[in-house]
Write a protein that holds these residues in place. Structure first.
Motif, PDB file in Angstrom:
ATOM      1  N   UNK A 139     -10.675   8.986 -22.279  1.00 31.63           N
ATOM      2  CA  UNK A 139     -10.284   9.375 -20.981  1.00 31.63           C
ATOM      3  C   UNK A 139     -11.291  10.751 -20.541  1.00 31.63           C
ATOM      4  N   UNK A 140     -11.478  10.823 -19.343  1.00 34.03           N
ATOM      5  CA  UNK A 140     -12.396  11.539 -18.603  1.00 34.03           C
ATOM      6  C   UNK A 140     -14.062  11.313 -18.801  1.00 34.03           C
ATOM      7  N   UNK A 141     -14.138  10.103 -19.405  1.00 28.85           N
ATOM      8  CA  UNK A 141     -15.525   9.769 -19.179  1.00 28.85           C
ATOM      9  C   UNK A 141     -15.672   9.106 -18.032  1.00 28.85           C
ATOM     10  N   UNK A 142     -17.411   8.884 -17.916  1.00 27.67           N
ATOM     11  CA  UNK A 142     -17.694   8.211 -16.751  1.00 27.67           C
ATOM     12  C   UNK A 142     -19.219   7.597 -17.073  1.00 27.67           C
ATOM     13  N   UNK A 143     -19.347   6.484 -15.976  1.00 28.24           N
ATOM     14  CA  UNK A 143     -20.441   5.823 -16.200  1.00 28.24           C
ATOM     15  C   UNK A 143     -21.391   5.749 -14.888  1.00 28.24           C
ATOM     16  N   UNK A 144     -22.596   5.631 -15.016  1.00 26.83           N
ATOM     17  CA  UNK A 144     -23.372   5.475 -13.819  1.00 26.83           C
ATOM     18  C   UNK A 144     -24.471   4.184 -14.156  1.00 26.83           C
ATOM     19  N   UNK A 145     -24.755   3.642 -13.085  1.00 32.46           N
ATOM     20  CA  UNK A 145     -25.845   2.467 -13.462  1.00 32.46           C
ATOM     21  C   UNK A 145     -26.539   2.502 -11.920  1.00 32.46           C
ATOM     22  N   UNK A 146     -27.870   2.412 -12.137  1.00 35.14           N
ATOM     23  CA  UNK A 146     -28.879   2.498 -11.152  1.00 35.14           C
ATOM     24  C   UNK A 146     -29.587   1.053 -11.059  1.00 35.14           C
ATOM     25  N   UNK A 147     -29.927   1.004  -9.757  1.00 40.43           N
ATOM     26  CA  UNK A 147     -30.652  -0.230  -9.119  1.00 40.43           C
ATOM     27  C   UNK A 147     -31.266   0.259  -7.863  1.00 40.43           C
ATOM     28  N   UNK A 148     -32.171  -0.625  -7.474  1.00 41.91           N
ATOM     29  CA  UNK A 148     -32.789  -0.564  -6.165  1.00 41.91           C
ATOM     30  C   UNK A 148     -32.541  -1.871  -5.304  1.00 41.91           C
ATOM     31  N   UNK A 149     -31.826  -1.603  -4.257  1.00 39.19           N
ATOM     32  CA  UNK A 149     -31.690  -2.777  -3.364  1.00 39.19           C
ATOM     33  C   UNK A 149     -32.817  -3.381  -2.873  1.00 39.19           C
ATOM     34  N   UNK A 150     -33.747  -2.453  -2.285  1.00 34.24           N
ATOM     35  CA  UNK A 150     -34.954  -2.981  -1.626  1.00 34.24           C
ATOM     36  C   UNK A 150     -35.607  -3.857  -2.676  1.00 34.24           C
ATOM     37  N   UNK A 151     -35.768  -3.611  -3.957  1.00 36.74           N
ATOM     38  CA  UNK A 151     -36.665  -4.187  -4.955  1.00 36.74           C
ATOM     39  C   UNK A 151     -36.021  -5.641  -5.062  1.00 36.74           C
ATOM     40  N   UNK A 152     -34.403  -5.622  -5.226  1.00 34.25           N
ATOM     41  CA  UNK A 152     -33.569  -6.824  -5.535  1.00 34.25           C
ATOM     42  C   UNK A 152     -33.797  -7.784  -4.273  1.00 34.25           C
ATOM     43  N   UNK A 153     -33.856  -7.301  -3.010  1.00 32.51           N
ATOM     44  CA  UNK A 153     -34.062  -8.062  -1.923  1.00 32.51           C
ATOM     45  C   UNK A 153     -35.407  -8.840  -2.029  1.00 32.51           C
ATOM     46  N   UNK A 154     -36.383  -8.140  -2.309  1.00 29.93           N
ATOM     47  CA  UNK A 154     -37.793  -8.514  -2.584  1.00 29.93           C
ATOM     48  C   UNK A 154     -37.728  -9.681  -3.556  1.00 29.93           C
ATOM     49  N   UNK A 155     -37.146  -9.640  -4.522  1.00 26.97           N
ATOM     50  CA  UNK A 155     -37.226 -10.407  -5.743  1.00 26.97           C
ATOM     51  C   UNK A 155     -36.595 -11.787  -5.086  1.00 26.97           C
ATOM     52  N   UNK A 156     -35.443 -11.763  -4.446  1.00 26.37           N
ATOM     53  CA  UNK A 156     -34.490 -12.408  -3.839  1.00 26.37           C
ATOM     54  C   UNK A 156     -35.354 -13.391  -2.853  1.00 26.37           C
ATOM     55  N   UNK A 157     -36.222 -12.803  -2.016  1.00 26.11           N
ATOM     56  CA  UNK A 157     -37.224 -13.479  -1.146  1.00 26.11           C
ATOM     57  C   UNK A 157     -38.212 -14.207  -1.771  1.00 26.11           C
ATOM     58  N   UNK A 158     -38.887 -13.537  -3.042  1.00 22.83           N
ATOM     59  CA  UNK A 158     -39.713 -14.199  -3.811  1.00 22.83           C
ATOM     60  C   UNK A 158     -39.277 -15.709  -4.347  1.00 22.83           C
ATOM     61  N   UNK A 159     -37.909 -15.621  -4.312  1.00 27.73           N
ATOM     62  CA  UNK A 159     -37.196 -16.803  -5.275  1.00 27.73           C
ATOM     63  C   UNK A 159     -36.852 -16.624  -6.604  1.00 27.73           C
ATOM     64  N   UNK A 160     -37.231 -15.312  -7.196  1.00 28.27           N
ATOM     65  CA  UNK A 160     -36.851 -15.065  -8.529  1.00 28.27           C
ATOM     66  C   UNK A 160     -35.567 -14.928  -8.822  1.00 28.27           C
ATOM     67  N   UNK A 161     -34.699 -14.439  -7.767  1.00 34.60           N
ATOM     68  CA  UNK A 161     -33.312 -14.216  -7.643  1.00 34.60           C
ATOM     69  C   UNK A 161     -32.563 -15.157  -7.005  1.00 34.60           C
ATOM     70  N   UNK A 162     -33.062 -16.492  -6.982  1.00 34.94           N
ATOM     71  CA  UNK A 162     -32.359 -17.477  -5.938  1.00 34.94           C
ATOM     72  C   UNK A 162     -31.037 -17.672  -6.486  1.00 34.94           C
ATOM     73  N   UNK A 163     -30.815 -17.528  -7.751  1.00 36.88           N
ATOM     74  CA  UNK A 163     -29.342 -17.992  -8.152  1.00 36.88           C
ATOM     75  C   UNK A 163     -28.536 -16.700  -8.648  1.00 36.88           C
ATOM     76  N   UNK A 164     -29.049 -15.609  -8.515  1.00 35.77           N
ATOM     77  CA  UNK A 164     -28.608 -14.236  -9.103  1.00 35.77           C
ATOM     78  C   UNK A 164     -27.780 -13.397  -8.093  1.00 35.77           C
ATOM     79  N   UNK A 165     -26.520 -13.395  -8.503  1.00 36.82           N
ATOM     80  CA  UNK A 165     -25.774 -12.790  -7.432  1.00 36.82           C
ATOM     81  C   UNK A 165     -25.965 -11.108  -7.752  1.00 36.82           C
ATOM     82  N   UNK A 166     -26.820 -10.509  -7.120  1.00 35.85           N
ATOM     83  CA  UNK A 166     -27.260  -8.945  -7.641  1.00 35.85           C
ATOM     84  C   UNK A 166     -26.574  -7.901  -6.638  1.00 35.85           C
ATOM     85  N   UNK A 167     -25.782  -8.369  -5.466  1.00 36.65           N
ATOM     86  CA  UNK A 167     -25.212  -7.489  -4.508  1.00 36.65           C
ATOM     87  C   UNK A 167     -24.170  -6.582  -5.347  1.00 36.65           C
TER      88      UNK A 167
END
Length: 203
Positions: A139-167
């Protein structure tokens, strides 16, 4: 896909690897930003620790009485991180486990802080993972995750993340269903690199 090393771990085309080489540095930045946000204390867990960059930075910020845990499904990454964190492992301040977010090898309610980077979109069952993470948090703990939406979109455009639901929205909704509180995402920029951080707390 197994593991949570980030998108470039799964790139097999040499041409794409060369084109995306500029995002490898930012991945290391994301690990370090995670540690910076956590105000590290007590027992800290990284999910999908990869080569151990985030844990190494966290160890440098953690006090002598703190404890670090890492969970990753990849035996190879476990080997790499074990070498990077050898001194902390020898003193007992760092423990690395092979495992997944859906089945954490930790007891209930021991973790003060959780962080992960480029990871949640490889979890087969978001609801199961979020409930399992919450189980090990105090109780009282917290979590953080980091990501770069612009990088993930670029990977999707390249087809690397074609089937990955990264949103991020499905992940944030899963956190809310698991009764995390204060679930929110903020955008940041360090130099030319833009990234996001998702925050969640346990009452």
């Amino acid at each position: 896909m197994a593991g949570c090393m980030g998108a470039w771990r799964y790139v097999t085309s040499l041409e794409i690897c060369r084109s995306l080489s500029n995002v490898i540095g930012p991945r290391h930045l994301l690990c370090r930003y995670n540690a910076a946000y956590l105000y590290l204390l007590g027992h800290v867990l990284e999910l999908g620790f990869g080569p151990g960059v985030g844990l190494k930075d966290a160890l440098a910020k953690l006090g002598p009485h703190g404890h670090l845990y890492g969970v990753d499904p990849s035996e190879y990454m476990h080997s790499v991180a074990s070498r990077r964190l050898a001194s902390g492992i020898q003193t007992g301040q760092v423990q690395l486990f092979s495992g997944t977010a859906e089945s954490l090898p930790l007891p209930d309610g021991i973790i003060d802080r959780v962080f992960h980077c480029n990871c949640y979109y490889f979890w087969p069952d978001l609801d199961k993972a979020c409930n399992e993470i919450k189980r090990v948090m105090k109780p009282g703990a917290f979590m953080v995750t980091t990501l770069s939406i612009s990088v993930l979109r670029m990977l999707e455009d390249y087809g690397v993340f074609k089937d990955v639901k990264w949103q991020p929205q499905p992940y944030m909704e899963a956190l809310q269903r698991a009764n995390f509180t204060d679930v929110n995402m903020k955008s940041f920029q360090q130099g030319s690199f833009k990234y996001q951080a998702i925050f969640a707390a346990v009452k």
